[in-house]
Write a protein that holds these residues in place. Structure first.
Motif, PDB file in Angstrom:
ATOM      1  N   THR A  71       0.880  -1.162   0.000  1.00 55.44           N
ATOM      2  CA  THR A  71       0.000   0.000   0.000  1.00 55.44           C
ATOM      3  C   THR A  71       0.923   1.219   0.000  1.00 55.44           C
ATOM      4  O   THR A  71       2.102   1.103  -0.347  1.00 55.44           O
ATOM      5  CB  THR A  71      -0.919   0.001   1.242  1.00 55.44           C
ATOM      6  N   VAL A  72       0.390   2.357   0.399  1.00 54.35           N
ATOM      7  CA  VAL A  72       1.256   3.528   0.521  1.00 54.35           C
ATOM      8  C   VAL A  72       2.368   3.215   1.506  1.00 54.35           C
ATOM      9  O   VAL A  72       3.519   3.576   1.320  1.00 54.35           O
ATOM     10  CB  VAL A  72       0.447   4.770   0.957  1.00 54.35           C
ATOM     11  N   LYS A  73       2.047   2.495   2.544  1.00 59.29           N
ATOM     12  CA  LYS A  73       3.050   1.951   3.455  1.00 59.29           C
ATOM     13  C   LYS A  73       2.826   0.437   3.516  1.00 59.29           C
ATOM     14  O   LYS A  73       1.744  -0.054   3.210  1.00 59.29           O
ATOM     15  CB  LYS A  73       2.923   2.572   4.848  1.00 59.29           C
ATOM     16  N   VAL A  74       3.832  -0.304   3.878  1.00 58.83           N
ATOM     17  CA  VAL A  74       3.724  -1.764   3.938  1.00 58.83           C
ATOM     18  C   VAL A  74       3.154  -2.154   5.289  1.00 58.83           C
ATOM     19  O   VAL A  74       3.644  -1.741   6.331  1.00 58.83           O
ATOM     20  CB  VAL A  74       5.098  -2.434   3.705  1.00 58.83           C
ATOM     21  N   GLU A  75       2.089  -2.932   5.250  1.00 58.22           N
ATOM     22  CA  GLU A  75       1.505  -3.453   6.474  1.00 58.22           C
ATOM     23  C   GLU A  75       1.105  -4.897   6.235  1.00 58.22           C
ATOM     24  O   GLU A  75       0.951  -5.333   5.099  1.00 58.22           O
ATOM     25  CB  GLU A  75       0.302  -2.619   6.898  1.00 58.22           C
TER      26      GLU A  75
END
Length: 90
Positions: A71-75
């Motif tokens: 995503t915009v950040k990895v989660e």
């Protein structure tokens, strides 16, 4: 995207499962061709071969796995991942 990937995986595994069939010939084939001159001297006889085909058992299910989803950040998210079990024919 996920549905398309799942559909492609399912079709691929199904094709692989069908290629694992066990085929046994149970009867030989026989063709006696009639001899034809001016009059027929022999009756024809056709016996087709018989086959027993046993297909493998295929079990499709899901299991939960934790995977990295970009995503915009990895989660990490828990998603259902398809599982397939193929038991060869005996």
């Amino acid at each position: 995207m996920l549905k398309t990937t799942f559909a492609i995986a399912l079709v691929s595994v199904s094709a692989l499962g069908l290629s694992a069939c066990d085929v046994k010939k149970t009867q030989e084939g026989n063709i006696t061709v009639p001899k034809v001159e001016v009059t027929k001297t022999q009756e024809g006889d056709v016996t087709l071969p018989k086959y027993d085909v046993k297909t493998p058992d295929v079990t499709v299910g899901t299991t939960e796995k934790t995977v990295a989803v970009p995503t915009v950040k990895v989660e990490e998210k828990k998603i259902e991942v398809p599982t397939v079990t193929v038991t060869p024919a005996k």
